[in-house]
Write a protein that holds these residues in place. Sequence first.
Motif, PDB file in Angstrom:
ATOM      1  N   PHE A  15      35.745 -88.819  47.722  1.00  0.00           N
ATOM      2  CA  PHE A  15      34.962 -90.042  47.787  1.00  0.00           C
ATOM      3  C   PHE A  15      33.557 -89.679  48.231  1.00  0.00           C
ATOM      4  CE2 PHE A  15      39.267 -91.632  48.164  1.00  0.00           C
ATOM      5  CZ  PHE A  15      39.245 -92.803  47.434  1.00  0.00           C
ATOM      6  N   GLN A  16      32.591 -90.308  47.594  1.00  0.00           N
ATOM      7  CA  GLN A  16      31.190 -90.043  47.869  1.00  0.00           C
ATOM      8  C   GLN A  16      30.470 -91.373  48.070  1.00  0.00           C
ATOM      9  OE1 GLN A  16      29.308 -88.106  44.557  1.00  0.00           O
ATOM     10  NE2 GLN A  16      27.593 -87.380  45.775  1.00  0.00           N
ATOM     11  N   LEU A  17      29.581 -91.422  49.053  1.00  0.00           N
ATOM     12  CA  LEU A  17      28.760 -92.612  49.256  1.00  0.00           C
ATOM     13  C   LEU A  17      27.611 -92.615  48.254  1.00  0.00           C
ATOM     14  CD1 LEU A  17      28.704 -92.368  53.132  1.00  0.00           C
ATOM     15  CD2 LEU A  17      29.880 -94.124  51.807  1.00  0.00           C
ATOM     16  N   ASN A  48      24.582 -92.688  48.761  1.00  0.00           N
ATOM     17  CA  ASN A  48      23.472 -91.833  49.200  1.00  0.00           C
ATOM     18  C   ASN A  48      23.752 -90.350  48.963  1.00  0.00           C
ATOM     19  OD1 ASN A  48      25.229 -91.033  51.241  1.00  0.00           O
ATOM     20  ND2 ASN A  48      24.112 -92.074  52.884  1.00  0.00           N
ATOM     21  N   GLY A  49      24.893 -90.004  48.364  1.00  0.00           N
ATOM     22  CA  GLY A  49      25.226 -88.624  48.056  1.00  0.00           C
ATOM     23  C   GLY A  49      26.120 -87.950  49.081  1.00  0.00           C
ATOM     24  N   LYS A  50      26.206 -88.523  50.264  1.00  0.00           N
ATOM     25  CA  LYS A  50      27.044 -87.952  51.321  1.00  0.00           C
ATOM     26  C   LYS A  50      28.520 -88.141  50.970  1.00  0.00           C
ATOM     27  CE  LYS A  50      27.797 -88.151  56.282  1.00  0.00           C
ATOM     28  NZ  LYS A  50      27.458 -88.811  57.541  1.00  0.00           N
ATOM     29  N   PHE A  51      29.325 -87.118  51.252  1.00  0.00           N
ATOM     30  CA  PHE A  51      30.754 -87.188  50.954  1.00  0.00           C
ATOM     31  C   PHE A  51      31.557 -87.643  52.163  1.00  0.00           C
ATOM     32  CE2 PHE A  51      29.435 -84.591  47.449  1.00  0.00           C
ATOM     33  CZ  PHE A  51      30.334 -84.907  46.439  1.00  0.00           C
ATOM     34  N   VAL A  52      32.619 -88.384  51.895  1.00  0.00           N
ATOM     35  CA  VAL A  52      33.623 -88.662  52.917  1.00  0.00           C
ATOM     36  C   VAL A  52      34.278 -87.311  53.187  1.00  0.00           C
ATOM     37  CG1 VAL A  52      35.824 -89.817  53.345  1.00  0.00           C
ATOM     38  CG2 VAL A  52      33.979 -91.040  52.148  1.00  0.00           C
ATOM     39  N   LYS A  97      32.268-102.114  53.984  1.00  0.00           N
ATOM     40  CA  LYS A  97      33.105-102.475  52.843  1.00  0.00           C
ATOM     41  C   LYS A  97      32.338-102.124  51.584  1.00  0.00           C
ATOM     42  CE  LYS A  97      35.746-106.121  55.011  1.00  0.00           C
ATOM     43  NZ  LYS A  97      36.358-107.417  54.806  1.00  0.00           N
ATOM     44  N   TYR A  98      33.010-101.437  50.677  1.00  0.00           N
ATOM     45  CA  TYR A  98      32.358-100.907  49.484  1.00  0.00           C
ATOM     46  C   TYR A  98      33.133-101.277  48.228  1.00  0.00           C
ATOM     47  CZ  TYR A  98      30.189 -97.862  52.983  1.00  0.00           C
ATOM     48  OH  TYR A  98      29.516 -97.379  54.068  1.00  0.00           O
ATOM     49  N   ASP A  99      32.397-101.440  47.129  1.00  0.00           N
ATOM     50  CA  ASP A  99      33.011-101.499  45.819  1.00  0.00           C
ATOM     51  C   ASP A  99      33.307-100.056  45.414  1.00  0.00           C
ATOM     52  OD1 ASP A  99      32.941-104.282  45.403  1.00  0.00           O
ATOM     53  OD2 ASP A  99      30.847-104.185  44.765  1.00  0.00           O
ATOM     54  N   LEU A 100      34.140 -99.885  44.407  1.00  0.00           N
ATOM     55  CA  LEU A 100      34.534 -98.549  43.998  1.00  0.00           C
ATOM     56  C   LEU A 100      34.113 -98.282  42.567  1.00  0.00           C
ATOM     57  CD1 LEU A 100      36.087 -96.063  45.094  1.00  0.00           C
ATOM     58  CD2 LEU A 100      38.146 -97.052  44.085  1.00  0.00           C
ATOM     59  N   ASP A 101      33.599 -97.079  42.337  1.00  0.00           N
ATOM     60  CA  ASP A 101      33.192 -96.644  41.013  1.00  0.00           C
ATOM     61  C   ASP A 101      33.636 -95.190  40.861  1.00  0.00           C
ATOM     62  OD1 ASP A 101      32.035 -96.735  38.506  1.00  0.00           O
ATOM     63  OD2 ASP A 101      29.974 -96.853  39.222  1.00  0.00           O
ATOM     64  N   ASN A 133      33.378 -87.253  38.359  1.00  0.00           N
ATOM     65  CA  ASN A 133      33.935 -86.223  39.234  1.00  0.00           C
ATOM     66  C   ASN A 133      34.543 -86.792  40.505  1.00  0.00           C
ATOM     67  OD1 ASN A 133      33.086 -83.893  37.671  1.00  0.00           O
ATOM     68  ND2 ASN A 133      31.009 -84.400  38.320  1.00  0.00           N
ATOM     69  N   ASN A 134      33.878 -87.786  41.075  1.00  0.00           N
ATOM     70  CA  ASN A 134      34.261 -88.331  42.374  1.00  0.00           C
ATOM     71  C   ASN A 134      34.304 -89.850  42.322  1.00  0.00           C
ATOM     72  OD1 ASN A 134      33.813 -85.643  43.525  1.00  0.00           O
ATOM     73  ND2 ASN A 134      31.648 -86.147  43.322  1.00  0.00           N
ATOM     74  N   PHE A 135      35.129 -90.418  43.197  1.00  0.00           N
ATOM     75  CA  PHE A 135      35.064 -91.852  43.416  1.00  0.00           C
ATOM     76  C   PHE A 135      33.812 -92.115  44.239  1.00  0.00           C
ATOM     77  CE2 PHE A 135      39.634 -91.339  42.659  1.00  0.00           C
ATOM     78  CZ  PHE A 135      39.817 -92.319  41.699  1.00  0.00           C
ATOM     79  N   VAL A 136      33.087 -93.158  43.895  1.00  0.00           N
ATOM     80  CA  VAL A 136      31.832 -93.481  44.575  1.00  0.00           C
ATOM     81  C   VAL A 136      31.991 -94.807  45.294  1.00  0.00           C
ATOM     82  CG1 VAL A 136      29.367 -93.923  44.296  1.00  0.00           C
ATOM     83  CG2 VAL A 136      30.507 -92.234  42.823  1.00  0.00           C
ATOM     84  N   LEU A 137      31.655 -94.805  46.582  1.00  0.00           N
ATOM     85  CA  LEU A 137      31.661 -96.022  47.381  1.00  0.00           C
ATOM     86  C   LEU A 137      30.310 -96.703  47.175  1.00  0.00           C
ATOM     87  CD1 LEU A 137      33.296 -94.723  50.697  1.00  0.00           C
ATOM     88  CD2 LEU A 137      34.391 -95.580  48.614  1.00  0.00           C
ATOM     89  N   LYS A 138      30.329 -97.832  46.459  1.00  0.00           N
ATOM     90  CA  LYS A 138      29.111 -98.559  46.118  1.00  0.00           C
ATOM     91  C   LYS A 138      28.818 -99.609  47.180  1.00  0.00           C
ATOM     92  CE  LYS A 138      27.607 -98.365  42.319  1.00  0.00           C
ATOM     93  NZ  LYS A 138      26.494 -97.634  41.755  1.00  0.00           N
TER      94      LYS A 138
END
Length: 154
Positions: free
Chosen positions: A18-20, A22-26, A103-107, A111-116
């Motif tokens: 999972f990635q935010l 802003n590019g930062k990864f969980v 709370k984030y939407d998901l995309d 390559n990675n799930f993105v927390l929108k």
Amino acid sequence: MKLSKVKEILSTLNNVEFQLENGKFVPEHFHVTEIGIITKRFIDCGGNIRNEKVINFQLWDANDYEHRLKPAKLLNIISLCENKLDIEDSEIEVEYQSETIGKYDLDFNGNNFVLKNKQTACLANEACGISEGKQKLKLSDLNNACCSPDSGCC
């Protein structure tokens, strides 16, 4: 993103990341501590009764550096929740704590799930007297011919 799409993507991955925005990864040693259904019944500022229902994934950084959640394990957790909670194919909302619980939407970016990032909004603009606002234009995008001496606009 709906649950069916998450399951489809998970079946093709070797790792779950999972990635935010802003590019930062969980951190890769995160845990999925909850999967559930969140329902919200409310009245908007225009007096309309509204109902929302999402599937919630809660991610937690456990400082368990040996832990890595694999796609098959997450698919098993999802399957258990579908069976026990009678979960329908709904949109996913992800809770994740950075400075505070967000709370984030998901995309998915391939390559990675993105927390929108989610945004608040007025759901009853007309009742509140809020207009969409004027469309912003760049002066360079305007056709200069409209302001020529013989255009009639001056």
